[in-house]
Write a protein that holds these residues in place. Structure first.
Motif, PDB file in Angstrom:
ATOM      1  N   GLY A  17       2.280   1.139  -7.103  1.00  0.00           N
ATOM      2  CA  GLY A  17       2.832  -0.043  -6.465  1.00  0.00           C
ATOM      3  C   GLY A  17       2.633   0.001  -4.967  1.00  0.00           C
ATOM      4  N   ARG A  18       3.263  -0.947  -4.289  1.00  0.00           N
ATOM      5  CA  ARG A  18       3.093  -1.068  -2.855  1.00  0.00           C
ATOM      6  C   ARG A  18       4.354  -1.632  -2.235  1.00  0.00           C
ATOM      7  NH1 ARG A  18       0.408  -5.887  -4.427  1.00  0.00           N
ATOM      8  NH2 ARG A  18       0.036  -4.619  -6.223  1.00  0.00           N
ATOM      9  N   ALA A  19       4.441  -1.467  -0.920  1.00  0.00           N
ATOM     10  CA  ALA A  19       5.517  -2.049  -0.128  1.00  0.00           C
ATOM     11  C   ALA A  19       4.926  -2.443   1.215  1.00  0.00           C
ATOM     12  CB  ALA A  19       6.652  -1.046   0.059  1.00  0.00           C
ATOM     13  N   LEU A  20       5.480  -3.460   1.785  1.00  0.00           N
ATOM     14  CA  LEU A  20       5.079  -3.872   3.130  1.00  0.00           C
ATOM     15  C   LEU A  20       6.085  -3.279   4.105  1.00  0.00           C
ATOM     16  CD1 LEU A  20       3.170  -5.576   4.876  1.00  0.00           C
ATOM     17  CD2 LEU A  20       4.762  -7.487   4.557  1.00  0.00           C
ATOM     18  N   VAL A  21       5.602  -2.535   5.094  1.00  0.00           N
ATOM     19  CA  VAL A  21       6.489  -1.896   6.057  1.00  0.00           C
ATOM     20  C   VAL A  21       6.028  -2.243   7.471  1.00  0.00           C
ATOM     21  CG1 VAL A  21       7.060   0.003   4.493  1.00  0.00           C
ATOM     22  CG2 VAL A  21       5.153   0.267   6.095  1.00  0.00           C
ATOM     23  N   GLU A  22       6.960  -2.141   8.406  1.00  0.00           N
ATOM     24  CA  GLU A  22       6.635  -2.332   9.813  1.00  0.00           C
ATOM     25  C   GLU A  22       6.557  -0.968  10.480  1.00  0.00           C
ATOM     26  OE1 GLU A  22       9.364  -6.208  10.443  1.00  0.00           O
ATOM     27  OE2 GLU A  22       8.582  -5.264  12.260  1.00  0.00           O
ATOM     28  N   VAL A  23       5.487  -0.768  11.228  1.00  0.00           N
ATOM     29  CA  VAL A  23       5.337   0.444  12.029  1.00  0.00           C
ATOM     30  C   VAL A  23       5.095  -0.043  13.455  1.00  0.00           C
ATOM     31  CG1 VAL A  23       4.092   2.601  12.350  1.00  0.00           C
ATOM     32  CG2 VAL A  23       4.318   1.627  10.048  1.00  0.00           C
ATOM     33  N   GLY A  24       6.097   0.078  14.287  1.00  0.00           N
ATOM     34  CA  GLY A  24       6.010  -0.535  15.612  1.00  0.00           C
ATOM     35  C   GLY A  24       5.890  -2.032  15.441  1.00  0.00           C
ATOM     36  N   ASP A  25       4.845  -2.619  16.018  1.00  0.00           N
ATOM     37  CA  ASP A  25       4.661  -4.069  15.894  1.00  0.00           C
ATOM     38  C   ASP A  25       3.593  -4.427  14.868  1.00  0.00           C
ATOM     39  OD1 ASP A  25       2.501  -3.136  17.274  1.00  0.00           O
ATOM     40  OD2 ASP A  25       2.617  -4.602  18.893  1.00  0.00           O
ATOM     41  N   ARG A  26       3.224  -3.467  14.003  1.00  0.00           N
ATOM     42  CA  ARG A  26       2.175  -3.730  13.003  1.00  0.00           C
ATOM     43  C   ARG A  26       2.754  -3.770  11.608  1.00  0.00           C
ATOM     44  NH1 ARG A  26      -2.711   0.047  15.083  1.00  0.00           N
ATOM     45  NH2 ARG A  26      -3.818  -0.708  13.254  1.00  0.00           N
ATOM     46  N   LEU A  27       2.184  -4.621  10.775  1.00  0.00           N
ATOM     47  CA  LEU A  27       2.520  -4.645   9.355  1.00  0.00           C
ATOM     48  C   LEU A  27       1.525  -3.745   8.624  1.00  0.00           C
ATOM     49  CD1 LEU A  27       3.295  -8.419   8.790  1.00  0.00           C
ATOM     50  CD2 LEU A  27       4.906  -6.522   8.951  1.00  0.00           C
ATOM     51  N   VAL A  28       2.084  -2.859   7.800  1.00  0.00           N
ATOM     52  CA  VAL A  28       1.273  -1.869   7.091  1.00  0.00           C
ATOM     53  C   VAL A  28       1.580  -1.971   5.606  1.00  0.00           C
ATOM     54  CG1 VAL A  28       0.906   0.615   6.762  1.00  0.00           C
ATOM     55  CG2 VAL A  28       1.163  -0.315   9.075  1.00  0.00           C
ATOM     56  N   ALA A  29       0.518  -2.007   4.802  1.00  0.00           N
ATOM     57  CA  ALA A  29       0.655  -1.982   3.347  1.00  0.00           C
ATOM     58  C   ALA A  29       0.702  -0.512   2.930  1.00  0.00           C
ATOM     59  CB  ALA A  29      -0.525  -2.693   2.690  1.00  0.00           C
ATOM     60  N   LEU A  30       1.836  -0.123   2.346  1.00  0.00           N
ATOM     61  CA  LEU A  30       2.047   1.258   1.907  1.00  0.00           C
ATOM     62  C   LEU A  30       1.911   1.293   0.390  1.00  0.00           C
ATOM     63  CD1 LEU A  30       2.985   4.169   2.716  1.00  0.00           C
ATOM     64  CD2 LEU A  30       5.328   3.359   2.287  1.00  0.00           C
ATOM     65  N   PHE A  31       1.039   2.159  -0.122  1.00  0.00           N
ATOM     66  CA  PHE A  31       0.769   2.240  -1.553  1.00  0.00           C
ATOM     67  C   PHE A  31       1.162   3.608  -2.089  1.00  0.00           C
ATOM     68  CE2 PHE A  31      -2.402  -0.467   0.428  1.00  0.00           C
ATOM     69  CZ  PHE A  31      -2.312  -1.629  -0.324  1.00  0.00           C
ATOM     70  N   GLN A  32       1.605   3.610  -3.354  1.00  0.00           N
ATOM     71  CA  GLN A  32       1.780   4.869  -4.070  1.00  0.00           C
ATOM     72  C   GLN A  32       1.007   4.758  -5.384  1.00  0.00           C
ATOM     73  OE1 GLN A  32       5.071   8.100  -5.620  1.00  0.00           O
ATOM     74  NE2 GLN A  32       5.813   6.042  -5.254  1.00  0.00           N
ATOM     75  N   VAL A  33       0.109   5.703  -5.604  1.00  0.00           N
ATOM     76  CA  VAL A  33      -0.672   5.754  -6.844  1.00  0.00           C
ATOM     77  C   VAL A  33      -0.760   7.214  -7.272  1.00  0.00           C
ATOM     78  CG1 VAL A  33      -2.910   5.335  -7.939  1.00  0.00           C
ATOM     79  CG2 VAL A  33      -2.030   3.703  -6.250  1.00  0.00           C
ATOM     80  N   GLY A  34      -0.307   7.496  -8.468  1.00  0.00           N
ATOM     81  CA  GLY A  34      -0.373   8.851  -8.988  1.00  0.00           C
ATOM     82  C   GLY A  34       0.423   9.853  -8.161  1.00  0.00           C
ATOM     83  N   GLY A  35       1.503   9.377  -7.544  1.00  0.00           N
ATOM     84  CA  GLY A  35       2.340  10.261  -6.743  1.00  0.00           C
ATOM     85  C   GLY A  35       1.829  10.491  -5.326  1.00  0.00           C
ATOM     86  N   LYS A  36       0.691   9.896  -4.964  1.00  0.00           N
ATOM     87  CA  LYS A  36       0.152  10.021  -3.598  1.00  0.00           C
ATOM     88  C   LYS A  36       0.348   8.698  -2.855  1.00  0.00           C
ATOM     89  CE  LYS A  36      -3.267  13.544  -4.579  1.00  0.00           C
ATOM     90  NZ  LYS A  36      -4.671  13.932  -4.475  1.00  0.00           N
ATOM     91  N   PHE A  37       0.542   8.819  -1.553  1.00  0.00           N
ATOM     92  CA  PHE A  37       0.765   7.643  -0.716  1.00  0.00           C
ATOM     93  C   PHE A  37      -0.444   7.383   0.176  1.00  0.00           C
ATOM     94  CE2 PHE A  37       4.997   8.561  -2.038  1.00  0.00           C
ATOM     95  CZ  PHE A  37       5.646   7.335  -2.035  1.00  0.00           C
ATOM     96  N   TYR A  38      -0.689   6.081   0.432  1.00  0.00           N
ATOM     97  CA  TYR A  38      -1.783   5.629   1.287  1.00  0.00           C
ATOM     98  C   TYR A  38      -1.266   4.459   2.109  1.00  0.00           C
ATOM     99  CZ  TYR A  38      -4.160   8.049  -2.503  1.00  0.00           C
ATOM    100  OH  TYR A  38      -4.538   8.978  -3.442  1.00  0.00           O
ATOM    101  N   LEU A  40      -2.594   1.154   4.744  1.00  0.00           N
ATOM    102  CA  LEU A  40      -3.632   0.328   5.364  1.00  0.00           C
ATOM    103  C   LEU A  40      -2.982  -0.753   6.199  1.00  0.00           C
ATOM    104  CD1 LEU A  40      -5.929  -0.531   2.292  1.00  0.00           C
ATOM    105  CD2 LEU A  40      -6.277   1.305   3.963  1.00  0.00           C
ATOM    106  N   ASP A  41      -3.696  -1.214   7.240  1.00  0.00           N
ATOM    107  CA  ASP A  41      -3.242  -2.432   7.902  1.00  0.00           C
ATOM    108  C   ASP A  41      -3.144  -3.525   6.846  1.00  0.00           C
ATOM    109  OD1 ASP A  41      -2.946  -1.540  10.472  1.00  0.00           O
ATOM    110  OD2 ASP A  41      -4.750  -2.513  11.255  1.00  0.00           O
ATOM    111  N   ASP A  42      -2.134  -4.353   6.967  1.00  0.00           N
ATOM    112  CA  ASP A  42      -1.936  -5.439   5.998  1.00  0.00           C
ATOM    113  C   ASP A  42      -2.818  -6.623   6.362  1.00  0.00           C
ATOM    114  OD1 ASP A  42      -0.762  -6.717   3.779  1.00  0.00           O
ATOM    115  OD2 ASP A  42       0.630  -7.773   5.106  1.00  0.00           O
ATOM    116  N   VAL A  43      -4.114  -6.342   6.536  1.00  0.00           N
ATOM    117  CA  VAL A  43      -5.029  -7.373   7.007  1.00  0.00           C
ATOM    118  C   VAL A  43      -6.372  -7.240   6.295  1.00  0.00           C
ATOM    119  CG1 VAL A  43      -6.268  -8.307   8.993  1.00  0.00           C
ATOM    120  CG2 VAL A  43      -3.954  -7.404   9.280  1.00  0.00           C
ATOM    121  N   CYS A  44      -6.770  -8.295   5.613  1.00  0.00           N
ATOM    122  CA  CYS A  44      -8.126  -8.373   5.068  1.00  0.00           C
ATOM    123  C   CYS A  44      -9.059  -8.670   6.231  1.00  0.00           C
ATOM    124  CB  CYS A  44      -8.217  -9.478   4.017  1.00  0.00           C
ATOM    125  SG  CYS A  44      -9.906  -9.784   3.442  1.00  0.00           S
TER     126      CYS A  44
END
Length: 104
Positions: A17-38, A40-44
């Motif tokens: 799954g995923r969650a949208l989080v704020e890191v400073g003034d940036r939106l970051v897409a936080l993913f968890q797959v198979g117990g590992k986290f990744y 990315l900027d929340d920007v295509c």
């Protein structure tokens, strides 16, 4: 280089799954797959679409606007219409806390 910032608890993000989080003034897409986290900027890079709202398939996220796919491990653009990677960030887990360090 920036510092690691606590962004979530492990239990805040389903696996897979995923969650949208704020890191400073940036939106970051936080993913968890198979117990590992990744993270990315929340920007295509095609048109600025919100990646956290896209379909997650294994280690690939699809932009909900035009379907461009990115590898969540490193932000590589895998399919058109995106041709440039999105920014990937370093993630670490300590206990039940998830931390992100922005790459730029």
């Amino acid at each position: 280089m920036s510092e690691f910032i606590r962004v979530a608890s492990v239990n805040d993000v389903p696996d897979p799954g995923r969650a949208l989080v704020e890191v400073g003034d940036r939106l970051v897409a936080l993913f968890q797959v198979g117990g590992k986290f990744y993270a990315l900027d929340d920007v295509c890079t095609h048109d600025g679409g919100p990646l956290a709202e896209g379909e997650l398939d294994g280690l690939t996220i699809a932009c909900p606007r035009h379907g461009a796919k990115f590898d969540i491990r490193d932000g590589r653009a895998l399919t058109m219409p995106a041709t440039r990677p999105t920014v990937a960030h370093e993630v670490k887990v300590e206990g039940n806390d998830v931390f992100v360090r922005l790459s730029e």
